[in-house]
Design a protein around this motif. Structure first.
Motif, short mmCIF file in Angstrom:
data_model
loop_
_atom_site.label_atom_id
_atom_site.label_comp_id
_atom_site.label_asym_id
_atom_site.label_seq_id
_atom_site.Cartn_x
_atom_site.Cartn_y
_atom_site.Cartn_z
N ARG A 48 38.56 39.53 53.50
CA ARG A 48 39.73 40.42 53.59
C ARG A 48 40.44 40.20 54.92
O ARG A 48 41.68 40.16 54.97
N THR A 76 34.27 41.55 53.58
CA THR A 76 35.01 42.01 54.76
C THR A 76 35.64 40.84 55.50
O THR A 76 36.83 40.91 55.89
N SER A 104 36.76 48.82 49.89
CA SER A 104 37.05 50.03 50.69
C SER A 104 36.01 51.12 50.43
O SER A 104 35.56 51.79 51.37
N PHE A 108 35.38 37.73 44.50
CA PHE A 108 36.60 37.51 45.27
C PHE A 108 37.47 36.53 44.51
O PHE A 108 37.04 35.42 44.22
N GLU A 129 41.52 42.15 49.07
CA GLU A 129 40.28 42.92 48.97
C GLU A 129 39.50 42.51 47.73
O GLU A 129 40.03 42.52 46.63
#
Length: 129
Positions: free
Chosen positions: A45, A42, A96, A73, A51
């Motif tokens: 992002r 999070t 998400s 990532f 994301e």
């Protein structure tokens, strides 16, 4: 960022499996593997606009072994087990979806996850590999 989180927020196992929203992890000041991985993804992002993915691995061990969450990532894994061990990929969950699971879990205080036959299920639906 990952090193900062690992040093600042100690690992603490859940008594009952619960995926905490990032705000809860920060408020508590600790989390287990998926809490820290979701928080990291999070923050990344927010910082980069990219994301990442929550990776769920199964590692052999006593009994049924363990499930462990890692953050992926930009093709790099964070929060991997140390020392590294051979494991099996169980699920690749977009951030998400992981965040939606944390919000849906909050009122219950437990995350409706089930691991069976090398598949991770949320509310009886298989999560993507």
């Amino acid at each position: 960022m990952a090193t900062f989180l690992e040093r600042s927020l100690p690992f603490k196992s859940d008594l009952i499996e619960y995926w905490s929203p990032p705000s809860d992890t920060l408020r508590r000041g600790n989390g287990d593997c998926e809490d820290l991985a979701i928080l990291f993804l999070t923050l990344m992002r927010e910082e980069t606009g990219v994301e990442g993915t929550l990776i769920i691995m199964h590692y052999p061990g006593p009994g049924e072994g363990i499930l462990h969450a890692e953050a992926e990532f930009e093709r790099t894994r964070f929060f991997a087990l140390r020392p590294p061990r051979a494991g099996t990929l169980v699920a690749r969950i977009p951030l998400s979806l992981a965040l939606r699971i944390t919000e849906e879990s909050r009122p219950r205080g437990v995350t409706a996850l089930r691991y069976s036959e090398k598949t991770l299920y949320y509310d009886d639906k298989p999560l993507p590999k």
